[in-house]
Design a protein around this motif. Structure first.
Motif, PDB file in Angstrom:
ATOM      1  N   LEU A 208      -9.976  -5.594 -11.937  1.00 19.03           N
ATOM      2  CA  LEU A 208      -9.925  -5.392 -10.640  1.00 19.03           C
ATOM      3  C   LEU A 208     -10.682  -3.905 -10.091  1.00 19.03           C
ATOM      4  N   GLN A 209     -10.562  -4.163  -8.688  1.00 21.13           N
ATOM      5  CA  GLN A 209     -11.429  -2.720  -8.360  1.00 21.13           C
ATOM      6  C   GLN A 209     -10.351  -2.106  -7.312  1.00 21.13           C
ATOM      7  N   ALA A 210     -10.465  -0.736  -7.522  1.00 24.83           N
ATOM      8  CA  ALA A 210      -9.460  -0.003  -6.437  1.00 24.83           C
ATOM      9  C   ALA A 210     -10.532   1.000  -5.571  1.00 24.83           C
ATOM     10  N   ASN A 211     -10.255   1.270  -4.427  1.00 29.93           N
ATOM     11  CA  ASN A 211     -10.938   2.025  -3.599  1.00 29.93           C
ATOM     12  C   ASN A 211     -10.138   3.422  -3.702  1.00 29.93           C
ATOM     13  N   LEU A 212     -10.410   4.505  -4.834  1.00 30.02           N
ATOM     14  CA  LEU A 212      -9.794   5.533  -5.149  1.00 30.02           C
ATOM     15  C   LEU A 212      -9.760   6.390  -3.948  1.00 30.02           C
ATOM     16  N   LYS A 213     -10.648   6.425  -3.089  1.00 28.76           N
ATOM     17  CA  LYS A 213     -10.708   7.349  -1.830  1.00 28.76           C
ATOM     18  C   LYS A 213      -9.533   7.095  -1.150  1.00 28.76           C
ATOM     19  N   ALA A 214      -8.635   5.890  -0.994  1.00 27.92           N
ATOM     20  CA  ALA A 214      -7.439   5.612  -0.574  1.00 27.92           C
ATOM     21  C   ALA A 214      -6.181   6.635  -1.043  1.00 27.92           C
ATOM     22  N   MET A 215      -6.451   7.324  -1.915  1.00 28.28           N
ATOM     23  CA  MET A 215      -5.416   7.910  -2.559  1.00 28.28           C
ATOM     24  C   MET A 215      -5.468   9.394  -1.541  1.00 28.28           C
ATOM     25  N   THR A 216      -6.503   9.688  -1.258  1.00 24.05           N
ATOM     26  CA  THR A 216      -6.392  10.880  -0.460  1.00 24.05           C
ATOM     27  C   THR A 216      -6.702  10.665   1.110  1.00 24.05           C
ATOM     28  N   ASP A 217      -7.228   9.480   1.403  1.00 22.97           N
ATOM     29  CA  ASP A 217      -7.407   9.262   2.856  1.00 22.97           C
ATOM     30  C   ASP A 217      -6.641   7.719   3.002  1.00 22.97           C
ATOM     31  N   ARG A 218      -5.429   7.934   3.454  1.00 20.23           N
ATOM     32  CA  ARG A 218      -4.786   6.601   3.858  1.00 20.23           C
ATOM     33  C   ARG A 218      -5.186   5.911   4.949  1.00 20.23           C
ATOM     34  N   ALA A 219      -6.156   6.117   5.721  1.00 18.05           N
ATOM     35  CA  ALA A 219      -6.939   5.583   6.775  1.00 18.05           C
ATOM     36  C   ALA A 219      -7.552   4.146   5.929  1.00 18.05           C
ATOM     37  N   LEU A 220      -7.753   4.420   4.492  1.00 21.97           N
ATOM     38  CA  LEU A 220      -8.543   3.262   3.820  1.00 21.97           C
ATOM     39  C   LEU A 220      -7.655   2.424   3.050  1.00 21.97           C
ATOM     40  N   ASP A 221      -7.977   1.453   2.798  1.00 21.77           N
ATOM     41  CA  ASP A 221      -7.153   0.458   2.095  1.00 21.77           C
ATOM     42  C   ASP A 221      -7.477   0.520   0.411  1.00 21.77           C
ATOM     43  N   LEU A 222      -6.608   0.574  -0.276  1.00 20.52           N
ATOM     44  CA  LEU A 222      -6.680   0.755  -1.857  1.00 20.52           C
ATOM     45  C   LEU A 222      -7.242  -0.217  -2.253  1.00 20.52           C
ATOM     46  N   GLY A 223      -7.234  -1.423  -1.939  1.00 21.95           N
ATOM     47  CA  GLY A 223      -7.908  -2.744  -2.296  1.00 21.95           C
ATOM     48  C   GLY A 223      -7.058  -3.353  -3.401  1.00 21.95           C
ATOM     49  N   LEU A 224      -5.845  -3.117  -3.404  1.00 27.10           N
ATOM     50  CA  LEU A 224      -5.033  -3.994  -4.548  1.00 27.10           C
ATOM     51  C   LEU A 224      -3.795  -4.306  -3.686  1.00 27.10           C
ATOM     52  N   GLU A 225      -3.228  -5.514  -4.385  1.00 24.78           N
ATOM     53  CA  GLU A 225      -2.138  -6.057  -3.674  1.00 24.78           C
ATOM     54  C   GLU A 225      -1.017  -5.117  -3.744  1.00 24.78           C
ATOM     55  N   ASN A 226      -0.283  -4.967  -2.784  1.00 19.60           N
ATOM     56  CA  ASN A 226       0.948  -3.881  -2.707  1.00 19.60           C
ATOM     57  C   ASN A 226       0.480  -2.382  -2.913  1.00 19.60           C
ATOM     58  N   GLY A 227      -0.808  -2.197  -2.790  1.00 21.39           N
ATOM     59  CA  GLY A 227      -1.244  -0.682  -2.772  1.00 21.39           C
ATOM     60  C   GLY A 227      -0.836   0.119  -2.160  1.00 21.39           C
ATOM     61  N   GLN A 228      -0.663  -0.203  -0.963  1.00 24.77           N
ATOM     62  CA  GLN A 228      -0.030   0.782   0.178  1.00 24.77           C
ATOM     63  C   GLN A 228       1.315   1.066  -0.080  1.00 24.77           C
ATOM     64  N   VAL A 229       1.969   0.082  -0.679  1.00 20.83           N
ATOM     65  CA  VAL A 229       3.482   0.140  -0.966  1.00 20.83           C
ATOM     66  C   VAL A 229       3.774   1.347  -2.180  1.00 20.83           C
ATOM     67  N   LEU A 230       2.721   1.230  -3.018  1.00 22.36           N
ATOM     68  CA  LEU A 230       2.820   2.113  -4.039  1.00 22.36           C
ATOM     69  C   LEU A 230       2.373   3.387  -3.858  1.00 22.36           C
ATOM     70  N   LEU A 231       1.338   3.478  -2.902  1.00 24.43           N
ATOM     71  CA  LEU A 231       1.072   4.804  -2.264  1.00 24.43           C
ATOM     72  C   LEU A 231       2.270   5.548  -1.624  1.00 24.43           C
ATOM     73  N   ASN A 232       2.728   4.771  -0.723  1.00 22.33           N
ATOM     74  CA  ASN A 232       3.808   5.273  -0.263  1.00 22.33           C
ATOM     75  C   ASN A 232       5.045   5.793  -1.066  1.00 22.33           C
ATOM     76  N   PHE A 233       5.321   4.971  -2.073  1.00 24.98           N
ATOM     77  CA  PHE A 233       6.253   5.436  -2.883  1.00 24.98           C
ATOM     78  C   PHE A 233       5.951   6.840  -3.927  1.00 24.98           C
ATOM     79  N   ALA A 234       4.505   6.879  -4.075  1.00 30.54           N
ATOM     80  CA  ALA A 234       4.155   8.050  -4.847  1.00 30.54           C
ATOM     81  C   ALA A 234       4.157   9.392  -4.047  1.00 30.54           C
ATOM     82  N   ASP A 235       3.862   8.829  -2.560  1.00 31.27           N
ATOM     83  CA  ASP A 235       4.031  10.160  -1.670  1.00 31.27           C
ATOM     84  C   ASP A 235       5.384  10.681  -1.603  1.00 31.27           C
ATOM     85  N   ALA A 236       6.300   9.772  -1.431  1.00 26.62           N
ATOM     86  CA  ALA A 236       7.617   9.957  -1.346  1.00 26.62           C
ATOM     87  C   ALA A 236       8.240  10.745  -2.615  1.00 26.62           C
TER      88      ALA A 236
END
Length: 116
Positions: free
Chosen positions: A11-39
């Motif tokens: 798989l390939q992930a857009n690591l910049k999405a971890m610090t710039d949430r305007a970007l898509d991580l590029g992984l299924e359910n990536g935003q859900v996991l990023l939201n959880f990590a932030d919380a």
């Protein structure tokens, strides 16, 4: 960890999405996991409960347990290493130079333990 696990699984992930949430991580359910990590690192219990529920709804209760275990373990290891000033090993530093710079990780206060 994310970079290595995605590469291992083809798989390939857009690591910049971890610090710039305007970007898509590029992984299924990536935003859900990023939201959880932030919380997890935040101080808003309602947001944490909301992201837990969203993670369970989208990925199942097993995924919540796995994500929480990973977040907790990473936080524990990172905090312990920072607290006693353990520098990052040179092999890891060399392999992470490109994305540490790209994501601004070298600017984090704890980076002084290794880079200073």
């Amino acid at each position: 960890m994310l970079r290595a696990s995605t590469a291992k699984n083809g798989l390939q992930a857009n690591l910049k999405a971890m610090t710039d949430r305007a970007l898509d991580l590029g992984l299924e359910n990536g935003q859900v996991l990023l939201n959880f990590a932030d919380a997890c690192v935040g101080n808003d219990l309602a947001a944490l409960n909301e992201t837990r529920a969203e993670l369970v709804a989208k990925m199942g209760s097993g995924a919540l347990v796995e994500a929480a275990a990973i977040a907790g373990n990473f936080s524990m290891n990172d905090a312990a290493a920072n607290a006693i000033g353990i520098p990052m090993e040179s092999m890891i530093l060399d392999d992470s130079e490109d994305y540490r710079q790209e994501l601004g990780i070298n600017d984090y206060p704890s980076a002084q333990n290794t880079l200073g």
